[in-house]
Scaffold this motif. Structure first.
Motif, PDB file in Angstrom:
ATOM      1  N   VAL A   5       0.855  -1.179   0.000  1.00 34.21           N
ATOM      2  CA  VAL A   5       0.000   0.000   0.000  1.00 34.21           C
ATOM      3  C   VAL A   5       0.890   1.226   0.000  1.00 34.21           C
ATOM      4  N   LYS A   6       0.815   2.030  -1.038  1.00 36.92           N
ATOM      5  CA  LYS A   6       1.591   3.256  -1.103  1.00 36.92           C
ATOM      6  C   LYS A   6       0.743   4.383  -0.558  1.00 36.92           C
ATOM      7  N   ALA A   7       1.051   4.839   0.655  1.00 35.42           N
ATOM      8  CA  ALA A   7       0.229   5.847   1.322  1.00 35.42           C
ATOM      9  C   ALA A   7       0.900   7.205   1.287  1.00 35.42           C
ATOM     10  N   GLN A   8       0.083   8.234   1.377  1.00 34.19           N
ATOM     11  CA  GLN A   8       0.586   9.577   1.545  1.00 34.19           C
ATOM     12  C   GLN A   8       1.137   9.698   2.958  1.00 34.19           C
ATOM     13  N   ALA A   9       1.904  10.792   3.197  1.00 37.29           N
ATOM     14  CA  ALA A   9       2.377  11.038   4.548  1.00 37.29           C
ATOM     15  C   ALA A   9       1.180  11.113   5.473  1.00 37.29           C
ATOM     16  N   GLY A  10       1.182  10.312   6.483  1.00 37.26           N
ATOM     17  CA  GLY A  10       0.028  10.310   7.372  1.00 37.26           C
ATOM     18  C   GLY A  10      -0.123   8.968   8.040  1.00 37.26           C
ATOM     19  N   TYR A  11      -1.300   8.406   7.950  1.00 32.37           N
ATOM     20  CA  TYR A  11      -1.590   7.115   8.540  1.00 32.37           C
ATOM     21  C   TYR A  11      -1.635   6.072   7.425  1.00 32.37           C
ATOM     22  N   ALA A  12      -0.612   5.237   7.359  1.00 31.41           N
ATOM     23  CA  ALA A  12      -0.563   4.232   6.298  1.00 31.41           C
ATOM     24  C   ALA A  12      -1.465   3.050   6.587  1.00 31.41           C
ATOM     25  N   SER A  13      -1.781   2.850   7.875  1.00 27.25           N
ATOM     26  CA  SER A  13      -2.602   1.697   8.254  1.00 27.25           C
ATOM     27  C   SER A  13      -3.533   2.102   9.395  1.00 27.25           C
ATOM     28  N   ILE A  14      -4.832   1.960   9.164  1.00 26.92           N
ATOM     29  CA  ILE A  14      -5.851   2.336  10.150  1.00 26.92           C
ATOM     30  C   ILE A  14      -6.623   1.089  10.558  1.00 26.92           C
ATOM     31  N   MET A  15      -6.833   0.944  11.851  1.00 27.39           N
ATOM     32  CA  MET A  15      -7.504  -0.246  12.381  1.00 27.39           C
ATOM     33  C   MET A  15      -8.804   0.157  13.066  1.00 27.39           C
ATOM     34  N   ASP A  36      -9.434   6.333   3.083  1.00 21.22           N
ATOM     35  CA  ASP A  36      -9.495   6.842   1.713  1.00 21.22           C
ATOM     36  C   ASP A  36      -8.748   8.172   1.598  1.00 21.22           C
ATOM     37  N   ARG A  37      -8.900   9.015   2.609  1.00 19.43           N
ATOM     38  CA  ARG A  37      -8.245  10.324   2.603  1.00 19.43           C
ATOM     39  C   ARG A  37      -6.726  10.201   2.604  1.00 19.43           C
ATOM     40  N   PHE A  38      -6.206   9.239   3.374  1.00 20.49           N
ATOM     41  CA  PHE A  38      -4.764   9.107   3.522  1.00 20.49           C
ATOM     42  C   PHE A  38      -4.164   8.006   2.658  1.00 20.49           C
ATOM     43  N   GLY A  39      -4.989   7.355   1.848  1.00 21.70           N
ATOM     44  CA  GLY A  39      -4.480   6.260   1.032  1.00 21.70           C
ATOM     45  C   GLY A  39      -4.026   5.088   1.877  1.00 21.70           C
ATOM     46  N   SER A  40      -4.743   4.802   2.960  1.00 18.79           N
ATOM     47  CA  SER A  40      -4.307   3.823   3.945  1.00 18.79           C
ATOM     48  C   SER A  40      -4.889   2.439   3.695  1.00 18.79           C
ATOM     49  N   ARG A  41      -4.233   1.451   4.267  1.00 18.01           N
ATOM     50  CA  ARG A  41      -4.836   0.143   4.446  1.00 18.01           C
ATOM     51  C   ARG A  41      -5.835   0.241   5.590  1.00 18.01           C
ATOM     52  N   ALA A  88     -19.832  -2.000   5.192  1.00 20.68           N
ATOM     53  CA  ALA A  88     -19.666  -0.577   5.485  1.00 20.68           C
ATOM     54  C   ALA A  88     -18.421   0.006   4.827  1.00 20.68           C
ATOM     55  N   ALA A  89     -17.386  -0.815   4.658  1.00 21.50           N
ATOM     56  CA  ALA A  89     -16.154  -0.325   4.019  1.00 21.50           C
ATOM     57  C   ALA A  89     -16.322  -0.142   2.523  1.00 21.50           C
ATOM     58  N   GLY A  90     -17.316  -0.787   1.953  1.00 20.39           N
ATOM     59  CA  GLY A  90     -17.589  -0.601   0.530  1.00 20.39           C
ATOM     60  C   GLY A  90     -16.533  -1.240  -0.345  1.00 20.39           C
ATOM     61  N   ASP A  91     -16.151  -0.532  -1.412  1.00 24.96           N
ATOM     62  CA  ASP A  91     -15.260  -1.117  -2.413  1.00 24.96           C
ATOM     63  C   ASP A  91     -13.810  -0.677  -2.239  1.00 24.96           C
ATOM     64  N   MET A  92     -13.400  -0.404  -1.007  1.00 25.97           N
ATOM     65  CA  MET A  92     -12.004  -0.047  -0.770  1.00 25.97           C
ATOM     66  C   MET A  92     -11.088  -1.190  -1.200  1.00 25.97           C
ATOM     67  N   LYS A  93      -9.945  -0.859  -1.752  1.00 28.85           N
ATOM     68  CA  LYS A  93      -9.045  -1.870  -2.294  1.00 28.85           C
ATOM     69  C   LYS A  93      -8.255  -2.589  -1.203  1.00 28.85           C
ATOM     70  N   HIS A  94      -7.749  -1.833  -0.247  1.00 25.23           N
ATOM     71  CA  HIS A  94      -6.794  -2.398   0.703  1.00 25.23           C
ATOM     72  C   HIS A  94      -7.488  -2.700   2.033  1.00 25.23           C
ATOM     73  N   LEU A  95      -8.256  -3.790   2.031  1.00 26.29           N
ATOM     74  CA  LEU A  95      -8.992  -4.213   3.223  1.00 26.29           C
ATOM     75  C   LEU A  95      -8.371  -5.482   3.799  1.00 26.29           C
ATOM     76  N   VAL A  96      -8.315  -5.528   5.123  1.00 28.14           N
ATOM     77  CA  VAL A  96      -7.826  -6.714   5.820  1.00 28.14           C
ATOM     78  C   VAL A  96      -8.796  -7.015   6.959  1.00 28.14           C
ATOM     79  N   TRP A  97      -9.097  -8.291   7.174  1.00 22.05           N
ATOM     80  CA  TRP A  97      -9.949  -8.685   8.292  1.00 22.05           C
ATOM     81  C   TRP A  97      -9.190  -9.665   9.181  1.00 22.05           C
ATOM     82  N   ARG A  98      -9.252  -9.428  10.501  1.00 26.53           N
ATOM     83  CA  ARG A  98      -8.624 -10.322  11.478  1.00 26.53           C
ATOM     84  C   ARG A  98      -9.605 -10.557  12.620  1.00 26.53           C
TER      85      ARG A  98
END
Length: 280
Positions: A5-15, A36-41, A88-98
């Motif tokens: 995941v190539k993220a902008q400066a910010g939060y690369a991964s949100i949980m 979506d705003r930060f290009g995050s996973r 609820a996450a919709g069609d976001m590309k970088h989704l992970v479920w744990r």
């Protein structure tokens, strides 16, 4: 191979931890909008433990079928949580479920290593019931090692255009400001508010200048003559100035005494009508 995941400066991964409360989808939508705003996973997680049946004064000889039945029931609830997350996450590309059959607190503390920011539901006394997957923000933030974005009921979007920093010159507050920088840098206005008779000694102007160097439109406000509880001052200020995010250090019992009337973290978590980003 795992996708990068190539993220902008910010939060690369949100949980975002899930539960089966009525507002679960709202929190996923808020977390997804930030991702979506930060290009995050975006990572959705959920955990719930199962309770073995007790008979009389102690643990019964539990039939293996009863254990499996309990596990299946919990697994079904975890599957429901996953369905809420994905819808609820919709069609976001970088989704992970744990998910796991485990104590929710322990699971989240372990999994937080994979995130820059954790988005969690507030659980004040009069908030909607969240069920067996619920978590206590006040307890979690003290051990998480990550900034925690606490979301009140019925909030599904965070614009972060106007942000209020609750400033006290402590390690926790300094860390909270640093952890909130990605949001602060996108805000239209930021107010660094210091409350209490020692407000002039807390260095709010230094924080304002620090933020200015990061391109943040910040100002410092000192309230030295307040007669209200500090939390009430914060909430009133946020309401009057249209802030939808409060940034604050999260304090344990010793740090709470440093506030003029004490109980800052607990009271803010229970009373704030807007999101709170907290770090310890």
């Amino acid at each position: 191979m795992t996708a990068t995941v190539k993220a902008q400066a910010g939060y690369a991964s949100i949980m975002v931890p899930l539960n089966l409360g009525s507002g679960a989808a709202d929190r996923v939508k808020l977390a997804a909008s930030l991702a979506d705003r930060f290009g995050s996973r975006l990572i959705g997680i959920a955990a719930e433990d199962f309770v073995l049946p007790y008979v009389g004064d102690g643990l019964a000889s539990v039939d293996a079928l009863l254990i499996e039945e309990s596990k299946r029931a919990v697994s079904a609830e975890l599957a429901r949580a996953e369905a809420i997350f994905r819808k609820a996450a919709g069609d976001m590309k970088h989704l992970v479920w744990r998910s796991a059959i485990e104590t929710p607190r322990n699971f989240v503390l372990d999994q937080a290593r994979a995130a820059d920011l954790v988005v969690l539901a507030r659980q004040a006394p009069h908030d909607p019931v969240q069920g067996g997957m619920s978590l206590s923000p006040g307890d979690l933030v003290m051990s998480l090692g990550r900034p925690l974005l606490v979301v009140p009921p019925d909030v599904s979007y965070l614009s972060g255009k106007h942000i209020l920093v609750a400033w006290k010159d402590t390690r926790e507050a300094r860390r909270a400001v640093r952890d909130a920088l990605p949001l602060l840098m996108q805000a239209e206005s930021v107010t660094v508010l210091s409350i209490g008779p020692d407000a002039e000694d807390q260095g709010a102007e230094d924080v304002r200048d620090y933020l200015t160097l990061h391109g943040v439109a910040a100002k410092a406000v000192l309230q030295t003559d307040s007669a209200k509880h500090a939390v009430n001052e914060l909430i009133d200020f946020a309401t009057e100035h249209g802030a939808d995010l409060i940034v604050s250090g999260a304090y344990g019992h010793n740090r709470m005494r440093e506030w003029m009337f004490g109980g800052m973290t607990r009271d803010l978590l229970q009373a704030s009508p807007v999101c709170c980003l907290m770090s310890h």
